[in-house]
Design an enzyme around this catalytic site. Structure first.
Site, PDB file in Angstrom:
ATOM      1  N   HIS A   1       0.901  -1.213  -0.105  1.00 30.46           N
ATOM      2  CA  HIS A   1      -0.006  -0.103  -0.078  1.00 30.46           C
ATOM      3  C   HIS A   1       0.820   1.268   0.175  1.00 30.46           C
ATOM      4  CE1 HIS A   1      -2.735   2.951   1.603  1.00 30.46           C
ATOM      5  NE2 HIS A   1      -3.615   2.527   0.945  1.00 30.46           N
TER       6      HIS A   1
ATOM      7  N   ASP B   1       0.783   4.180   1.363  1.00 31.91           N
ATOM      8  CA  ASP B   1       1.316   4.726   2.799  1.00 31.91           C
ATOM      9  C   ASP B   1       2.314   3.865   3.408  1.00 31.91           C
ATOM     10  OD1 ASP B   1      -0.493   6.943   2.340  1.00 31.91           O
ATOM     11  OD2 ASP B   1      -2.084   5.933   3.124  1.00 31.91           O
ATOM     12  N   LYS B   2       2.095   2.279   3.361  1.00 31.47           N
ATOM     13  CA  LYS B   2       2.981   1.420   3.820  1.00 31.47           C
ATOM     14  C   LYS B   2       4.190   1.278   3.125  1.00 31.47           C
ATOM     15  CE  LYS B   2       1.179   0.691   7.394  1.00 31.47           C
ATOM     16  NZ  LYS B   2       2.025   1.003   8.648  1.00 31.47           N
TER      17      LYS B   2
ATOM     18  N   GLU C   1      10.294  11.745   6.997  1.00 30.16           N
ATOM     19  CA  GLU C   1       8.760  11.745   6.371  1.00 30.16           C
ATOM     20  C   GLU C   1       9.177  11.286   5.035  1.00 30.16           C
ATOM     21  OE1 GLU C   1       6.555  11.942   8.496  1.00 30.16           O
ATOM     22  OE2 GLU C   1       7.268  13.062  10.046  1.00 30.16           O
TER      23      GLU C   1
ATOM     24  N   GLU D   1      14.150  16.178   9.873  1.00 34.59           N
ATOM     25  CA  GLU D   1      15.474  16.770  10.474  1.00 34.59           C
ATOM     26  C   GLU D   1      15.982  15.466  11.355  1.00 34.59           C
ATOM     27  OE1 GLU D   1      13.742  19.530  13.033  1.00 34.59           O
ATOM     28  OE2 GLU D   1      13.345  18.250  14.721  1.00 34.59           O
TER      29      GLU D   1
ATOM     30  N   LYS E   1      -5.679  -4.823   0.277  1.00 31.57           N
ATOM     31  CA  LYS E   1      -6.307  -4.216   1.519  1.00 31.57           C
ATOM     32  C   LYS E   1      -7.461  -5.107   2.025  1.00 31.57           C
ATOM     33  CE  LYS E   1      -7.624   0.286   1.743  1.00 31.57           C
ATOM     34  NZ  LYS E   1      -8.320   1.662   1.277  1.00 31.57           N
TER      35      LYS E   1
ATOM     36  N   PHE F   1      -8.232  -4.065 -10.790  1.00 27.82           N
ATOM     37  CA  PHE F   1      -7.312  -3.234  -9.756  1.00 27.82           C
ATOM     38  C   PHE F   1      -5.606  -3.676 -10.288  1.00 27.82           C
ATOM     39  CE2 PHE F   1      -6.166  -2.859  -4.775  1.00 27.82           C
ATOM     40  CZ  PHE F   1      -5.352  -1.846  -5.324  1.00 27.82           C
TER      41      PHE F   1
ATOM     42  N   ASP G   1      -2.075   5.739  -6.370  1.00 32.23           N
ATOM     43  CA  ASP G   1      -2.305   6.744  -5.183  1.00 32.23           C
ATOM     44  C   ASP G   1      -1.086   7.141  -4.556  1.00 32.23           C
ATOM     45  OD1 ASP G   1      -3.789   8.240  -3.516  1.00 32.23           O
ATOM     46  OD2 ASP G   1      -4.730   6.551  -2.412  1.00 32.23           O
ATOM     47  N   ALA G   2      -0.991   8.531  -4.362  1.00 27.85           N
ATOM     48  CA  ALA G   2       0.304   8.881  -3.394  1.00 27.85           C
ATOM     49  C   ALA G   2       0.197   8.299  -2.091  1.00 27.85           C
ATOM     50  CB  ALA G   2       0.433  10.513  -3.479  1.00 27.85           C
TER      51      ALA G   2
ATOM     52  N   ARG H   1      -0.199   8.107   7.546  1.00 28.58           N
ATOM     53  CA  ARG H   1      -1.312   7.978   7.398  1.00 28.58           C
ATOM     54  C   ARG H   1      -2.184   6.632   7.866  1.00 28.58           C
ATOM     55  NH1 ARG H   1      -2.795  11.077   2.056  1.00 28.58           N
ATOM     56  NH2 ARG H   1      -1.798   9.154   0.920  1.00 28.58           N
ATOM     57  N   LYS H   2      -1.473   5.614   8.451  1.00 28.38           N
ATOM     58  CA  LYS H   2      -2.449   4.348   8.843  1.00 28.38           C
ATOM     59  C   LYS H   2      -2.056   4.038  10.169  1.00 28.38           C
ATOM     60  CE  LYS H   2      -4.518   3.396   4.830  1.00 28.38           C
ATOM     61  NZ  LYS H   2      -4.479   4.786   4.424  1.00 28.38           N
TER      62      LYS H   2
ATOM     63  N   LYS I   1      10.323   7.637  13.187  1.00 28.62           N
ATOM     64  CA  LYS I   1      10.644   8.595  14.303  1.00 28.62           C
ATOM     65  C   LYS I   1      11.836   7.768  15.378  1.00 28.62           C
ATOM     66  CE  LYS I   1       6.488  10.871  14.716  1.00 28.62           C
ATOM     67  NZ  LYS I   1       5.019  11.354  15.252  1.00 28.62           N
TER      68      LYS I   1
ATOM     69  N   LYS J   1      11.385  10.110  20.635  1.00 25.34           N
ATOM     70  CA  LYS J   1      10.060  10.526  20.438  1.00 25.34           C
ATOM     71  C   LYS J   1       9.012   9.854  20.952  1.00 25.34           C
ATOM     72  CE  LYS J   1      12.174  12.738  17.079  1.00 25.34           C
ATOM     73  NZ  LYS J   1      13.793  12.814  16.655  1.00 25.34           N
TER      74      LYS J   1
ATOM     75  N   ASP K   1       5.849   9.876  21.065  1.00 23.91           N
ATOM     76  CA  ASP K   1       4.961   9.223  20.260  1.00 23.91           C
ATOM     77  C   ASP K   1       5.075   7.568  19.904  1.00 23.91           C
ATOM     78  OD1 ASP K   1       3.444  11.800  19.874  1.00 23.91           O
ATOM     79  OD2 ASP K   1       4.266  12.068  17.684  1.00 23.91           O
TER      80      ASP K   1
END
Length: 405
Positions: free
Chosen positions: A16, A18-19, A44, A57, A177, A245, A253-254, A259-260, A280, A284, A286
């Protein structure tokens, strides 16, 4: 909680878009941590048709100096790492090919103002890399103490990816998916009511005998992954419901890092603080605090102290001690939640050195290149092995039982 209800979770494959971005970002984290275990990384990634762009950074010995000058050979290592991730996933398509895609590197030195808040000094411990709230969760729905809907969604895609890589299912392409809907009765999985799988495929597998071959293959995977007692004559299957597909991945798709986050965590069965993990370094919170709260919640359930457990922790940037610790066992606990909070704080102090960023990193040995493996098929519910997924261990069970007694 309601006793009887329907609940749904989704997963997305390593292919995918995003992955793809998440895996590239985490591969960069691993590369830098292998050079300097104290490296600071916030990477990123953007993926689109025949293009990968990384930005963010960084700071670290043997990587980049404070003026933005790369150490010899590092820029080429970064590009080789990025192309290697795309190659390993399996993208050799006209619209996205590991060898011919355009790559842009926009990493730059970490802000001095962020560094001064995070770094330890003579008068203070290492501070949190940002403010935020993090959640950990565990439940007794699966052997890995994960929500069943997400667990099976991941397992379907893991199996399909393994078959694609081995050549067993050569008609599959990387972008896939899944989505699983289960009916719960008395709070436990009772039946699969709907299963969705949309998979990128080779040309021609959208009609006739080849389409039937693809559909039968997917149904076979589902039957192998989901327990037989959950599949019934009333289970509805949606396999490639849009039809064709063929165009998928970053060409279709970008993709962007982070995003997941619900796929990464608990499939919507538990809260999420909002911060992404991939790209990260473990200063961090997060990332590191989300890992430690999963670790603690999983051990609570493994210890039989609750059937479901949610833990929240909060931090302020530059401050080492957490601002709050909250536990909710959703009415399933064998001891009061406030007593469990005290037990968790004690065990964390004794076994991890506390819930400070340094305590978490050192207690779980997070300053190692272990993150690319986390970036597909979930950060949780994985098998702890060697240095990998240490937050999935259940080695606090006895200590928690004793502290909560």
């Amino acid at each position: 909680m309601r006793a009887d209800y329907l609940f749904t979770s989704e997963s997305v494959s390593e292919g995918h878009p995003d992955k793809v971005s998440d895996q590239i970002s985490d591969a960069i984290v691993d590369l830098f941590l292998s050079k300097d275990p104290q490296a600071r990384v916030a990477c990123e990634t953007l993926t689109t048709t025949q293009k990968v762009v990384i930005a963010g950074e960084i700071r670290g010995e043997g990587i980049m100096d404070t003026e933005g000058n790369w150490a010899p050979g590092v820029e080429q290592e970064i590009e080789d790492t990025v192309r290697g991730v795309v190659r390993d996933i399996g993208y050799e398509q006209d619209g996205f090919h590991w060898k011919t895609l355009d790559f842009q590197n926009n990493l730059h030195p970490q802000s001095a103002h962020i560094a001064q808040g995070v770094d330890a000094g003579e008068s203070k411990d290492e501070g949190a890399g940002d403010q935020g709230i993090m959640f950990g969760f565990a439940c007794d729905e699966t052997p890995d103490l994960m929500p069943a809907t997400l667990y099976y969604s991941h397992k379907i895609l893991e199996r399909m990816a393994a078959d694609r890589h081995s050549g067993k299912a050569p008609f599959l392409e990387p972008d896939t998916k899944s989505q699983v809907t289960l009916r719960f009765r008395d709070g436990k999985p009772a039946a699969a009511t709907a299963i969705v799988v949309s998979t990128q495929h080779a040309p021609g597998y959208d009609e006739g005998a080849k389409e039937a071959e693809l559909h039968n293959y997917v149904k076979g995977v589902i039957a192998d992954v989901i327990p037989r007692e959950l599949l019934t004559n009333e289970t509805v299957y949606h396999i490639n419901p849009t039809g064709s597909f063929e165009i998928g991945g970053p060409d279709g798709d970008a993709g962007l890092t982070g995003r997941k986050i619900i796929v990464d965590t608990y499939g919507g069965a538990a809260p999420h603080g909002g911060g992404a993990f991939s790209g990260k370094d473990p200063t961090k919170v997060d990332r590191s605090a989300a890992y430690v709260t999963r670790y603690l919640a999983k051990n609570v359930v493994a210890a039989g102290l609750a059937r479901r457990c949610t833990i929240q922790i909060a931090y302020a940037i530059g401050v080492s001690q957490p601002l709050s610790l909250y536990v909710d066992t959703h009415g399933t606990g064998t001891v009061a939640d406030e007593k469990l909070e005290a037990a968790i704080a004690k065990v964390a102090a004794d076994r991890l050195g506390g819930l400070t960023p340094r305590g978490i990193r050192e207690g779980l040995s997070l300053n190692k290149p272990i993150y690319r493996k986390t970036a597909a098929y979930g950060h949780f519910g994985r098998t702890a092995s060697g240095d990998d997924f240490p937050w999935e261990k259940t080695d606090l069970v006895d200590a928690l039982k004793a502290a909560a007694a």
